[in-house]
Write a protein that holds these residues in place. Structure first.
Motif, short mmCIF file in Angstrom:
data_model
loop_
_atom_site.label_atom_id
_atom_site.label_comp_id
_atom_site.label_asym_id
_atom_site.label_seq_id
_atom_site.Cartn_x
_atom_site.Cartn_y
_atom_site.Cartn_z
N GLU A 40 12.88 10.47 -6.41
CA GLU A 40 13.60 9.22 -6.58
C GLU A 40 12.68 8.04 -6.29
O GLU A 40 11.94 8.03 -5.31
CB GLU A 40 14.80 9.15 -5.63
N VAL A 41 12.74 7.05 -7.17
CA VAL A 41 11.95 5.83 -6.98
C VAL A 41 12.68 5.00 -5.92
O VAL A 41 13.81 4.58 -6.13
CB VAL A 41 11.82 5.05 -8.31
N CYS A 42 12.02 4.77 -4.78
CA CYS A 42 12.68 4.08 -3.66
C CYS A 42 12.12 2.68 -3.39
O CYS A 42 12.73 1.94 -2.62
CB CYS A 42 12.55 4.92 -2.40
N ASN A 43 10.98 2.34 -3.98
CA ASN A 43 10.45 1.00 -3.72
C ASN A 43 11.19 -0.03 -4.56
O ASN A 43 11.72 0.28 -5.63
CB ASN A 43 8.94 0.95 -3.95
N GLU A 44 11.27 -1.24 -4.07
CA GLU A 44 12.09 -2.30 -4.69
C GLU A 44 11.73 -2.61 -6.13
O GLU A 44 12.60 -2.87 -6.94
CB GLU A 44 11.99 -3.59 -3.86
N LEU A 45 10.45 -2.60 -6.47
CA LEU A 45 10.02 -3.05 -7.80
C LEU A 45 9.81 -1.92 -8.80
O LEU A 45 9.42 -2.17 -9.94
CB LEU A 45 8.74 -3.88 -7.68
N GLY A 46 10.05 -0.67 -8.40
CA GLY A 46 9.90 0.44 -9.33
C GLY A 46 8.44 0.72 -9.65
O GLY A 46 7.54 0.41 -8.88
N LEU A 47 8.20 1.31 -10.81
CA LEU A 47 6.84 1.69 -11.20
C LEU A 47 6.19 0.54 -11.97
O LEU A 47 6.18 0.51 -13.20
CB LEU A 47 6.86 2.97 -12.05
N HIS A 48 5.63 -0.40 -11.25
CA HIS A 48 4.96 -1.55 -11.86
C HIS A 48 3.45 -1.32 -11.86
O HIS A 48 2.98 -0.23 -11.50
CB HIS A 48 5.34 -2.84 -11.11
N ALA A 49 2.67 -2.31 -12.25
CA ALA A 49 1.23 -2.14 -12.47
C ALA A 49 0.47 -1.66 -11.23
O ALA A 49 -0.37 -0.76 -11.32
CB ALA A 49 0.62 -3.44 -12.99
N ARG A 50 0.72 -2.25 -10.09
CA ARG A 50 -0.01 -1.86 -8.87
C ARG A 50 0.31 -0.41 -8.50
O ARG A 50 -0.58 0.36 -8.14
CB ARG A 50 0.33 -2.81 -7.73
N VAL A 51 1.57 -0.04 -8.61
CA VAL A 51 1.99 1.33 -8.34
C VAL A 51 1.35 2.28 -9.35
O VAL A 51 0.87 3.36 -9.00
CB VAL A 51 3.53 1.45 -8.36
N ALA A 52 1.34 1.89 -10.61
CA ALA A 52 0.74 2.73 -11.65
C ALA A 52 -0.72 3.01 -11.32
O ALA A 52 -1.19 4.14 -11.45
CB ALA A 52 0.86 2.04 -13.01
N SER A 53 -1.43 2.00 -10.88
CA SER A 53 -2.83 2.17 -10.51
C SER A 53 -2.99 3.16 -9.36
O SER A 53 -3.87 4.02 -9.38
CB SER A 53 -3.43 0.82 -10.13
N ARG A 54 -2.13 3.07 -8.36
CA ARG A 54 -2.18 4.00 -7.22
C ARG A 54 -1.90 5.42 -7.66
O ARG A 54 -2.55 6.36 -7.22
CB ARG A 54 -1.19 3.57 -6.15
N ILE A 55 -0.89 5.60 -8.50
CA ILE A 55 -0.54 6.94 -8.98
C ILE A 55 -1.70 7.55 -9.76
O ILE A 55 -2.10 8.69 -9.52
CB ILE A 55 0.74 6.89 -9.85
N VAL A 56 -2.25 6.79 -10.70
CA VAL A 56 -3.34 7.30 -11.54
C VAL A 56 -4.57 7.60 -10.70
O VAL A 56 -5.22 8.63 -10.88
CB VAL A 56 -3.65 6.30 -12.67
N ARG A 57 -4.90 6.72 -9.76
CA ARG A 57 -6.06 6.94 -8.89
C ARG A 57 -5.90 8.24 -8.10
O ARG A 57 -6.83 9.04 -7.99
CB ARG A 57 -6.25 5.76 -7.96
N GLU A 58 -4.70 8.48 -7.56
CA GLU A 58 -4.46 9.70 -6.78
C GLU A 58 -4.48 10.94 -7.68
O GLU A 58 -5.10 11.95 -7.34
CB GLU A 58 -3.12 9.60 -6.05
N LEU A 59 -3.83 10.88 -8.83
CA LEU A 59 -3.75 12.05 -9.69
C LEU A 59 -5.06 12.36 -10.41
O LEU A 59 -5.25 13.49 -10.88
CB LEU A 59 -2.60 11.90 -10.69
#
Length: 88
Positions: free
Chosen positions: A7-26
């Motif tokens: 479940e997406v729990c952060n207020e802004l959902g999957l935005h650009a900064r989050v996308a960068s973090r996900i891609v960097r980790e994966l």
């Protein structure tokens, strides 16, 4: 293949900064990581893929992990979601 729901729990959902973090980790993993939403597949190892999911707070995402290090990739994604991608 491992299939999990998150479940997406952060207020802004999957935005650009989050996308960068996900891609960097994966990018550390060989496994493919695909999110399924509304009958479509999106690659979570691509910033464009993450952004195109357009997930909002409260959305439950089904994510498929497949590859030699899929269990470790699942745990990495679990930590990202539990920590709200480093946001409040």
């Amino acid at each position: 293949m491992i299939v999990e729901q998150f479940e997406v729990c952060n207020e802004l959902g999957l935005h650009a900064r989050v996308a960068s973090r996900i891609v960097r980790e994966l990018s550390k993993f060989e496994s493919n990581v695909i999110v399924k939403k509304e009958g479509k597949d999106f690659n979570l190892k691509s910033v464009l893929g993450v952004m195109t999911v357009n997930a909002k707070k409260g959305d439950v995402l089904t994510i498929e992990f497949s590859g030699s290090d899929e269990a470790a990739a699942v745990e990495a994604v679990r930590v990202l979601f539990l920590n709200k991608f480093g946001e409040k």
